[in-house]
Design a protein around this motif. Structure first.
Motif, short mmCIF file in Angstrom:
data_model
loop_
_atom_site.label_atom_id
_atom_site.label_comp_id
_atom_site.label_asym_id
_atom_site.label_seq_id
_atom_site.Cartn_x
_atom_site.Cartn_y
_atom_site.Cartn_z
N LEU A 331 0.85 -1.19 0.00
CA LEU A 331 0.00 0.00 0.00
C LEU A 331 0.88 1.24 0.00
N GLU A 332 0.67 2.10 -0.96
CA GLU A 332 1.46 3.32 -1.05
C GLU A 332 1.06 4.29 0.05
N VAL A 333 1.97 5.22 0.33
CA VAL A 333 1.67 6.25 1.32
C VAL A 333 0.51 7.10 0.81
N GLY A 334 -0.46 7.32 1.67
CA GLY A 334 -1.64 8.09 1.32
C GLY A 334 -2.89 7.47 1.91
N THR A 335 -4.05 7.89 1.42
CA THR A 335 -5.34 7.40 1.93
C THR A 335 -5.95 6.43 0.93
N HIS A 336 -6.44 5.30 1.43
CA HIS A 336 -7.04 4.27 0.59
C HIS A 336 -8.46 3.99 1.08
N THR A 337 -9.34 3.60 0.13
CA THR A 337 -10.72 3.24 0.48
C THR A 337 -10.97 1.80 0.08
N LEU A 338 -11.81 1.12 0.86
CA LEU A 338 -12.16 -0.25 0.52
C LEU A 338 -13.57 -0.56 1.00
N HIS A 339 -14.22 -1.49 0.32
CA HIS A 339 -15.53 -1.99 0.72
C HIS A 339 -15.75 -3.34 0.05
N ALA A 340 -16.73 -4.09 0.55
CA ALA A 340 -17.04 -5.42 0.01
C ALA A 340 -18.49 -5.44 -0.46
N GLU A 341 -18.76 -6.30 -1.47
CA GLU A 341 -20.11 -6.42 -2.03
C GLU A 341 -20.47 -7.89 -2.23
N TYR A 342 -21.78 -8.17 -2.06
CA TYR A 342 -22.33 -9.49 -2.37
C TYR A 342 -23.50 -9.26 -3.30
N ASN A 343 -23.45 -9.89 -4.50
CA ASN A 343 -24.46 -9.62 -5.53
C ASN A 343 -25.76 -10.37 -5.29
N GLY A 344 -25.77 -11.31 -4.36
CA GLY A 344 -26.99 -12.02 -4.04
C GLY A 344 -27.24 -13.21 -4.95
N SER A 345 -27.94 -14.21 -4.41
CA SER A 345 -28.38 -15.39 -5.17
C SER A 345 -29.54 -16.00 -4.39
N LEU A 346 -30.53 -16.51 -5.12
CA LEU A 346 -31.73 -17.03 -4.47
C LEU A 346 -31.38 -18.00 -3.34
N PRO A 347 -31.99 -17.81 -2.19
CA PRO A 347 -33.05 -16.83 -1.85
C PRO A 347 -32.51 -15.57 -1.17
N TYR A 348 -31.23 -15.25 -1.38
CA TYR A 348 -30.60 -14.18 -0.61
C TYR A 348 -30.51 -12.89 -1.43
N ALA A 349 -30.72 -11.77 -0.74
CA ALA A 349 -30.62 -10.47 -1.37
C ALA A 349 -29.17 -10.01 -1.39
N SER A 350 -28.87 -9.09 -2.28
CA SER A 350 -27.52 -8.53 -2.35
C SER A 350 -27.30 -7.56 -1.19
N CYS A 351 -26.02 -7.27 -0.93
CA CYS A 351 -25.69 -6.32 0.14
C CYS A 351 -24.29 -5.79 -0.11
N ALA A 352 -23.96 -4.73 0.59
CA ALA A 352 -22.63 -4.13 0.50
C ALA A 352 -22.25 -3.56 1.85
N SER A 353 -20.98 -3.65 2.16
CA SER A 353 -20.50 -3.07 3.41
C SER A 353 -20.32 -1.57 3.23
N GLY A 354 -20.14 -0.88 4.31
CA GLY A 354 -19.83 0.54 4.24
C GLY A 354 -18.41 0.76 3.76
N VAL A 355 -18.15 1.94 3.22
CA VAL A 355 -16.81 2.28 2.74
C VAL A 355 -15.94 2.66 3.93
N GLN A 356 -14.75 2.05 4.00
CA GLN A 356 -13.81 2.35 5.07
C GLN A 356 -12.53 2.91 4.47
N THR A 357 -11.85 3.73 5.24
CA THR A 357 -10.61 4.36 4.77
C THR A 357 -9.43 3.88 5.60
N VAL A 358 -8.28 3.78 4.94
CA VAL A 358 -7.03 3.40 5.59
C VAL A 358 -5.98 4.42 5.19
N ALA A 359 -5.32 5.00 6.19
CA ALA A 359 -4.26 5.97 5.94
C ALA A 359 -2.91 5.31 6.16
N VAL A 360 -2.02 5.42 5.17
CA VAL A 360 -0.66 4.90 5.28
C VAL A 360 0.29 6.09 5.29
#
Length: 650
Positions: A331-360
């Motif tokens: 990870l380079e010096v600076g601020t980075h953002t990350l989040h995770a996503e699930y597109n869903g599959s029957l019988p489950y709905a899709s979802c996404a985590s909140g965006v988080q930041t990491v400072a190096v």
């Protein structure tokens, strides 16, 4: 039940308290959990069974309240002579509601028993600390309270024939929940009333959207129940209308419609980072968990992790988890953002985590070092600061700010060693306590901000009316006592003057002690020389003394031991010649002492003289010049008239 719910509200509250009391044992066990597992950094595996149990209990209490309200309506209708029109609708609505709540009550108790078993089975370090509880026993006791309620419904529907004579045929319908997910079960039921009674053994259809989804037969009291599992079919998503219906020769009976909604099972993604502020030499660990709305882990589901513009596709493990480690330096010096996503599959709905930041960035340390924590008003507030990066690298040429009580006073630049010294006039500040703070705000994201702070006191000394001209002494009148003030500050003159005076007094005392010791030694030597002169000048005849007491000297004695013996013999000769005291040769020195005591000589003087003679004559112990001087003194005292009281010639 009418008496319980209408006339005796206290009784109803008491029954309601039976359900509420179930919270107590679970809450007590929950309080014990951190104490039992205090060695665990994460109690997450202990907390869920307790929190789920308490949530279920609260739902149970709410269900009981609603059940009592429904039965109050049933009880109130039992007082009228007959049911017609809207009264019948109200009565069956209350019965349907009560029946549904009883079913829900039993289901909740079943779920709570499962949770109670989970709590009982919890293991901590090889033991089961929660096994001794009464949760299941109390739950079964609570289930028994439903029996009188069911009996009351039965009595209302069967034992009041006149009550239902004028009621038209009807079929009621209820379901346990109107908001459902794919894969859930639709649970419901109802009652069939026809020809003046509740009919059993009648065929009833459950219809959803024009299609029959269940067929049931009424039982006792015309009651029917059904359950239908919603297929995992995307076409079923959305709103639907359900009815119950039955057919007779004279026509069909249809219940009022009930609307429901069917949706995908909600899911959630949890992302946990090992840190949000990292140094370039530190790695980042991302832990991800995928669960459904019921808290169940979802295994083998495809998800994506987004870090800035890069995407990482992954599949969850059997426990619904995934972990990704980004090594140090990736990870380079600076601020980075990350989040995770699930597109869903029957019988489950899709979802996404909140965006988080990491400072190096590179960590820095700004250290503030105050010369003192107290400063006199006419002095300067003095100190310095040092700025380093990576714990040891000095940072020259960096801008820092210094503020006191939130007001910026200095904008400075660190020197070649990453330091900066400051001196602020104390009279520019008010008397009292102050907070000084230094901040490093880096010019770019490469460096991490840092700060340090300290408290100090500004004071002033005031002379009191009692001592208007007395020099100010640290510690008097609330004046702070500091080593700096005493050694180098305004009190230094008095301190060093006191030190010099003390040293002078000690030196003078040592000189006087040395002179006194030398004078005493000179006097002792003079006395000894004089005694030797007296010894040579005196004619002695020691041979006349008893052999046991005498020592013959070829020449005058020189040692303290010989002089003590000589003085003793000299005193005996004095007694014989001057005082005419008859002393026989066979007498011992202690017999002579008793004789002298009987003649009136001082017993203390005689005893001391005799003891010294015995010590010098018969003991191997060394005697000193002091012992010899004591002997001379006692002999002289005994020779004086005062040494003898009432003596007579023998």
């Amino acid at each position: 039940l009418e008496l319980l719910c209408v006339e005796d509200l206290d009784g109803g509250a008491q029954d309601l308290a039976t359900a509420s009391s179930l919270i107590t044992p679970a809450s007590e066990l929950l309080d014990e959990a951190p104490d039992i597992a205090d060695s665990y950094a994460d109690l997450s595996f202990l907390i869920p069974p307790f929190s789920d149990y308490i949530d279920g209990e609260e739902g149970l209490i709410q269900t009981e309240k609603e059940l009592l309200e429904a039965m109050v309506l049933v009880a109130s209708l039992s007082n009228i002579s007959s049911i017609e029109g809207e009264d019948a609708v109200y009565a069956m609505s209350a019965i349907d509601r009560a029946s549904h709540l009883i079913e829900s009550f039993n289901d909740t108790i079943d779920s709570l028993i499962v949770m109670a078993d989970e709590i009982t089975a919890l293991s901590v370090e090889g033991s089961k600390p929660f096994s001794d509880n009464r949760l299941v026993e109390l739950l079964e006791k609570l289930r028994e309270l439903l029996i009188p309620v069911e009996e009351e419904i039965y009595d209302f529907m069967v034992d009041n024939d006149d009550l239902w004579e004028s009621v038209e045929p009807f079929i009621t319908f209820w379901i346990s929940d109107s908001s459902l997910y794919l894969g859930d079960e639709i649970v419901g039921g109802g009652y069939l009333f026809f020809n003046g009674s509740f009919r059993s053994d009648c065929h009833v259809e459950i219809v959803m959207g024009g299609a029959v989804i269940a067929e049931v037969v009424t039982g006792a009291l015309g009651r029917f129940d059904f359950s239908w599992e919603i297929p995992l079919n995307e076409s079923l998503l959305g709103g639907h209308v359900l009815i119950s219906r039955t057919g007779f020769e004279s026509g069909n009976l249809t219940s009022d419609p009930i609307s429901i909604s069917i949706a995908l099972i909600p899911t959630s993604l949890t992302v946990v980072l090992s840190g949000t502020v990292l140094a370039p030499n530190e790695s980042l660990t991302v832990s991800i968990t995928l669960r459904d709305v019921y808290g169940e882990s979802l295994a083998n589901k495809t998800c994506t992790l987004s870090l800035d513009d890069a995407l990482v596709e992954f599949r969850t493990s059997l426990s619904g988890e995934y972990e990704q480690v980004f090594p140090a330096g990736t990870l380079e010096v600076g601020t980075h953002t990350l989040h995770a996503e699930y597109n869903g599959s029957l019988p489950y709905a899709s979802c996404a985590s909140g965006v988080q930041t990491v400072a190096v960035d590179v960590p820095t340390t700004l250290t503030l070092d105050m010369f003192s924590d107290t400063f006199y008003l006419s002095y300067f507030v003095v100190g310095d600061l040092t700025l380093v990066g990576n714990a040891s690298d000095l940072l020259p040429g960096m801008n820092v700010t210094l503020s006191i009580d939130g007001i910026v006073l200095i904008n400075a630049t660190t020197n070649d060693t990453g330091a900066f010294a400051f001196s602020i006039p104390a009279d520019a500040l008010s008397i009292g306590s102050h907070l000084i703070r230094v901040d490093f705000n880096p010019p770019n994201p490469y460096w991490r901000p840092s700060h340090d702070e300290a408290e100090f006191l500004i004071y002033i000394v005031e002379r009191t009316e009692k001592y208007p001209f007395w020099p100010i002494i640290p510690g008097w009148g609330g004046v702070p006592f500091t080593a700096y003030d005493v050694l180098f500050g305004q009190y230094a003159y008095y301190f060093w003057l006191l030190v010099i005076a003390t040293i002078g007094a000690v030196v003078k005392a040592l000189q006087m002690h040395k002179q006194l010791k030398a004078r005493r030694r000179t006097n002792e030597q003079k006395a000894l020389e004089q005694m030797k002169v007296d010894l040579r000048a005196t004619e002695m005849d020691i041979r006349d003394l008893a052999p046991a007491r005498s020592i013959e000297f070829d020449e005058p004695p020189n040692t303290p031991k010989e002089l003590i013996v000589w003085n003793y013999n000299s005193f005996l000769r004095f007694l014989s010649q001057e005082r005419k005291v008859g002393i026989r040769d066979s007498m011992t020195h202690w017999e002579i002492a008793r004789l002298l005591g009987s003649l009136g000589y001082s017993e203390s003087l005689v005893e001391k003289m005799t003891s010294l003679f015995e010590l010098a004559r018969y003991s191997g112990t060394n005697v000193t010049d002091t012992d010899m001087m004591v002997m001379v003194y006692h002999v002289d005292q005994l020779k004086k008239p005062a040494g003898r009281w009432g003596a007579h010639a023998g």
